[in-house]
Design a protein around this motif. Structure first.
Motif, PDB file in Angstrom:
ATOM      1  N   ASN A 196       1.679 -30.050   8.618  1.00 26.32           N
ATOM      2  CA  ASN A 196       2.306 -29.295   7.521  1.00 26.32           C
ATOM      3  C   ASN A 196       1.293 -28.403   6.814  1.00 26.32           C
ATOM      4  O   ASN A 196       1.588 -27.253   6.463  1.00 26.32           O
ATOM      5  CB  ASN A 196       2.965 -30.251   6.528  1.00 26.32           C
ATOM      6  N   LEU A 197       0.081 -28.951   6.593  1.00 23.10           N
ATOM      7  CA  LEU A 197      -0.970 -28.158   5.954  1.00 23.10           C
ATOM      8  C   LEU A 197      -1.358 -26.955   6.810  1.00 23.10           C
ATOM      9  O   LEU A 197      -1.509 -25.836   6.303  1.00 23.10           O
ATOM     10  CB  LEU A 197      -2.203 -29.033   5.701  1.00 23.10           C
ATOM     11  N   VAL A 198      -1.537 -27.192   8.106  1.00 23.79           N
ATOM     12  CA  VAL A 198      -1.933 -26.114   9.013  1.00 23.79           C
ATOM     13  C   VAL A 198      -0.870 -25.026   9.043  1.00 23.79           C
ATOM     14  O   VAL A 198      -1.185 -23.826   8.970  1.00 23.79           O
ATOM     15  CB  VAL A 198      -2.186 -26.667  10.435  1.00 23.79           C
ATOM     16  N   GLU A 199       0.397 -25.435   9.132  1.00 25.88           N
ATOM     17  CA  GLU A 199       1.489 -24.450   9.157  1.00 25.88           C
ATOM     18  C   GLU A 199       1.514 -23.638   7.869  1.00 25.88           C
ATOM     19  O   GLU A 199       1.678 -22.402   7.892  1.00 25.88           O
ATOM     20  CB  GLU A 199       2.826 -25.175   9.355  1.00 25.88           C
ATOM     21  N   PHE A 200       1.324 -24.306   6.735  1.00 25.95           N
ATOM     22  CA  PHE A 200       1.330 -23.627   5.441  1.00 25.95           C
ATOM     23  C   PHE A 200       0.177 -22.625   5.335  1.00 25.95           C
ATOM     24  O   PHE A 200       0.374 -21.472   4.906  1.00 25.95           O
ATOM     25  CB  PHE A 200       1.236 -24.673   4.324  1.00 25.95           C
ATOM     26  N   LEU A 201      -1.030 -23.057   5.728  1.00 26.51           N
ATOM     27  CA  LEU A 201      -2.196 -22.169   5.615  1.00 26.51           C
ATOM     28  C   LEU A 201      -2.137 -21.034   6.640  1.00 26.51           C
ATOM     29  O   LEU A 201      -2.641 -19.934   6.387  1.00 26.51           O
ATOM     30  CB  LEU A 201      -3.480 -22.978   5.809  1.00 26.51           C
ATOM     31  N   ALA A 202      -1.533 -21.292   7.796  1.00 25.01           N
ATOM     32  CA  ALA A 202      -1.468 -20.254   8.840  1.00 25.01           C
ATOM     33  C   ALA A 202      -0.589 -19.090   8.410  1.00 25.01           C
ATOM     34  O   ALA A 202      -0.906 -17.926   8.699  1.00 25.01           O
ATOM     35  CB  ALA A 202      -0.950 -20.864  10.143  1.00 25.01           C
ATOM     36  N   VAL A 203       0.509 -19.383   7.732  1.00 24.58           N
ATOM     37  CA  VAL A 203       1.401 -18.292   7.300  1.00 24.58           C
ATOM     38  C   VAL A 203       0.914 -17.640   6.014  1.00 24.58           C
ATOM     39  O   VAL A 203       1.489 -16.638   5.571  1.00 24.58           O
ATOM     40  CB  VAL A 203       2.850 -18.806   7.116  1.00 24.58           C
ATOM     41  N   SER A 204      -0.159 -18.198   5.423  1.00 22.19           N
ATOM     42  CA  SER A 204      -0.692 -17.625   4.177  1.00 22.19           C
ATOM     43  C   SER A 204      -1.542 -16.392   4.426  1.00 22.19           C
ATOM     44  O   SER A 204      -1.861 -15.665   3.489  1.00 22.19           O
ATOM     45  CB  SER A 204      -1.524 -18.677   3.426  1.00 22.19           C
ATOM     46  N   VAL A 205      -1.954 -16.162   5.677  1.00 26.28           N
ATOM     47  CA  VAL A 205      -2.761 -14.987   6.011  1.00 26.28           C
ATOM     48  C   VAL A 205      -2.100 -14.242   7.171  1.00 26.28           C
ATOM     49  O   VAL A 205      -1.523 -14.851   8.070  1.00 26.28           O
ATOM     50  CB  VAL A 205      -4.208 -15.374   6.404  1.00 26.28           C
ATOM     51  N   GLU A 206      -2.160 -12.940   7.120  1.00 27.91           N
ATOM     52  CA  GLU A 206      -1.603 -12.105   8.190  1.00 27.91           C
ATOM     53  C   GLU A 206      -2.732 -11.316   8.840  1.00 27.91           C
ATOM     54  O   GLU A 206      -3.580 -10.753   8.149  1.00 27.91           O
ATOM     55  CB  GLU A 206      -0.544 -11.151   7.625  1.00 27.91           C
ATOM     56  N   ARG A 207      -2.728 -11.282  10.153  1.00 22.68           N
ATOM     57  CA  ARG A 207      -3.732 -10.525  10.901  1.00 22.68           C
ATOM     58  C   ARG A 207      -3.027  -9.582  11.881  1.00 22.68           C
ATOM     59  O   ARG A 207      -2.128  -9.999  12.619  1.00 22.68           O
ATOM     60  CB  ARG A 207      -4.654 -11.472  11.681  1.00 22.68           C
ATOM     61  N   SER A 208      -3.472  -8.321  11.898  1.00 26.23           N
ATOM     62  CA  SER A 208      -2.904  -7.355  12.837  1.00 26.23           C
ATOM     63  C   SER A 208      -3.458  -7.611  14.230  1.00 26.23           C
ATOM     64  O   SER A 208      -4.516  -8.249  14.382  1.00 26.23           O
ATOM     65  CB  SER A 208      -3.265  -5.927  12.395  1.00 26.23           C
ATOM     66  N   PRO A 209      -2.796  -7.131  15.273  1.00 23.19           N
ATOM     67  CA  PRO A 209      -3.321  -7.291  16.640  1.00 23.19           C
ATOM     68  C   PRO A 209      -4.728  -6.723  16.791  1.00 23.19           C
ATOM     69  O   PRO A 209      -5.564  -7.305  17.483  1.00 23.19           O
ATOM     70  CB  PRO A 209      -2.307  -6.524  17.501  1.00 23.19           C
TER      71      PRO A 209
END
Length: 527
Positions: free
Chosen positions: A143-156
């Motif tokens: 749950n923590l990983v999923e939450f932190l992963a969607v907290s940042v956006e990276r372009s291709p």
């Protein structure tokens, strides 16, 4: 037992001159008689699952760290991670977060001072946070990983840039691991990474780069307690920079970076007024460009030198270092520090070996030769490791420290297969090879894996006299103890423990003294 260890156990049990029918009868006997209870099966299965879960978790957290660390700087700001985590479940887990930060501060004492999380500290932080939640820990981590992963956006494009940079940083560490305890390949890998990034992600800037290490100033202490000696630089700058010494009373900002422990970026050096120019041949009107000085930190965040970069050779108008470049250069400085200290650790292990052999030889005249090898990872995708011959001692105790150590591959050295069995089993191997009886002894890391081997030849003797055998065992025990201590000192959360007064001097000498320290402690315990 793993498979190589089981095979070695069976080979040792049956001996060398055993007939095939006897081996077949033994195999049939073991198959028939070996029984495993249901409880043992479940326990073994659970152990396998646990190891698998930990491996998957490690990969998951490493991938998350890399996503957050977009510029491959090697660190994340604790404050930034904390701010995002405080919004998890709409702030309902702030108490768990507070406890986790307290635990993290105890494990990594320097964290309160520097405020940066390495990949290892970041993983520890999230694991501690998850352990403070109620419910299943694995589910909490997910749950923590999923939450932190969607907290940042990276372009291709950002993802491609980050992947390329991480590969260059990996090559720096690989250079250290396959260097034969030489730092020169590491220097070359650092400058290659910097030039590749300048070309690919820095508008093809022409950069100069140099590494200077702190030394105690013994010749002229009135000019400052320490000096910076330039030990490596890009090829074009070697005539002006290499082996130069910067004192504290000279112009420059390098000592400021050392004292503050933070990068110093000067966008336009001609406007600064406190820059030391090594190349006096360059006219004053051409001294334009940017300067970046990065402090080099060890695992406990003590500064031991600087990595400098400038664009004085670039004739373009705009040569200022951008934030994304500076972030990556910080990653290079961190990768260099890790690689440099890996080489220092290998040097220390070799120094322990030299000291141990000096102690051993007067006591064991029956030993013909001792050869010390380091285990190196393979450079190709097959991952075949190699053995690098580092030290050879003959019957008189005379030692040869190989300046260009030979590399042994398994497929090319069938008569030395016993050495590779020693690596795989991490156990002592006794055998006959080249017409002599030999004992291969592993030197283990903190996880029990083999990182070096002592190949002891006792000539035509089937075994050593009892007294000599006991002294060999004592030497190997103390060498392993010293090795473990050296490896512990390189850990991020470990402070070195020094017992003898003589250990407070230079590191290489300290490594040799470590062997005698453990020998002395063993003697005290026996008295």
């Amino acid at each position: 037992l793993n498979l190589p260890q089981f095979v070695q156990l069976m080979e040792t049990f049956v001996g060398e001159d055993i007939s095939l029918p006897t081996v077949e009868r033994l195999t049939a006997f073991i198959k028939e008689e070996y029984k495993q209870t249901e409880e043992e099966k479940m326990e073994q299965l659970e152990k396998v699952r646990h190891v698998s879960r930990l491996a998957q978790r490690k990969l998951l957290l490493e991938a998350l760290f890399e996503k957050w660390d977009n510029h491959a700087s090697g660190f994340l700001a604790l404050e930034e991670v904390d701010a995002v985590l405080s919004t998890f479940k709409e702030g309902m887990e702030k108490e768990a977060l507070r406890k986790a930060k307290k635990h993290l501060g105890c494990r990594y004492p320097q964290l309160g001072r520097v405020g940066k999380l390495s990949s290892e500290a970041f993983q520890t932080f999230l694991e501690v946070v998850a352990s403070e939640f109620t419910g299943d820990e694995d589910e909490a981590i997910d749950n923590l990983v999923e939450f932190l992963a969607v907290s940042v956006e990276r372009s291709p494009m950002e993802c491609l840039q980050s992947a390329a940079r991480r590969e260059w940083l990996h090559q720096i560490q690989q250079a250290a691991e396959t260097s034969g305890a030489s730092v020169e390949p590491v220097y070359r890998a650092v400058f290659k990474a910097l030039s590749q990034d300048a070309e690919a992600h820095g508008d093809d800037k022409k950069i100069s780069a140099y590494i200077a290490l702190l030394e105690e100033n013994r010749l002229s202490p009135e000019r400052g307690q320490h000096l910076l000696r330039y030990v490596a630089c890009t090829a074009d700058d070697a005539p002006y920079v290499l082996n130069q010494v910067l004192h504290r009373d000279m112009k420059g900002v390098s000592f400021t970076a050392v004292e503050e422990g933070k990068p110093i970026h000067i966008p336009r050096v001609h406007l600064h007024g406190n820059i030391h120019f090594w190349n006096y041949d360059r006219p004053v009107e051409e001294r334009n460009g940017s300067l970046l000085v990065l402090p080099l930190h060890d695992a406990r965040w003590r500064v031991f030198g600087i990595l400098g970069l400038d664009t004085l050779r670039d004739q373009c108008e705009e040569t200022t270092f951008l934030p994304q470049e500076i972030g990556f250069y910080q990653g290079v400085s961190q990768a260099f520090s890790k690689a440099y200290h890996h080489v220092c650790t290998l040097e220390n292990l070799l120094q322990v070996t030299v000291t141990a052999l000096d102690w051993l030889y007067p006591r064991t005249p029956s030993i013909r030769t001792v050869t010390a090898y380091l285990v190196e990872p393979g450079k190709d995708e097959m991952g075949e490791y190699a053995l690098r011959k580092m030290i050879t001692a003959d019957t008189t105790g005379q030692k040869e420290i190989h300046s260009s150590p030979a590399l042994l591959l398994r497929k090319e050295n069938p008569l030395r297969d016993y050495l590779f069995k020693c690596v795989e089993t991490s156990e002592v191997i006794r055998t006959s090879a080249h017409g002599e009886h030999r004992i291969a002894v592993p030197l283990r890391d903190l996880s029990g894996q083999t990182l070096g081997i002592y190949d002891v030849s006792i000539g035509h003797h089937h075994k050593l006299p009892p007294r000599e055998h006991k002294d060999l065992q004592k030497m190997l025990k103390m060498a392993q103890a010293a090795c473990s201590e050296i490896l512990k000192m390189s850990l991020e959360e470990t402070e070195p423990a020094r017992v003898l007064e003589a250990e407070h001097v230079a590191n290489l000498r300290h490594a040799g003294i470590l062997f005698h320290r453990f020998m002395l402690q063993d003697l005290r315990e026996c008295v």
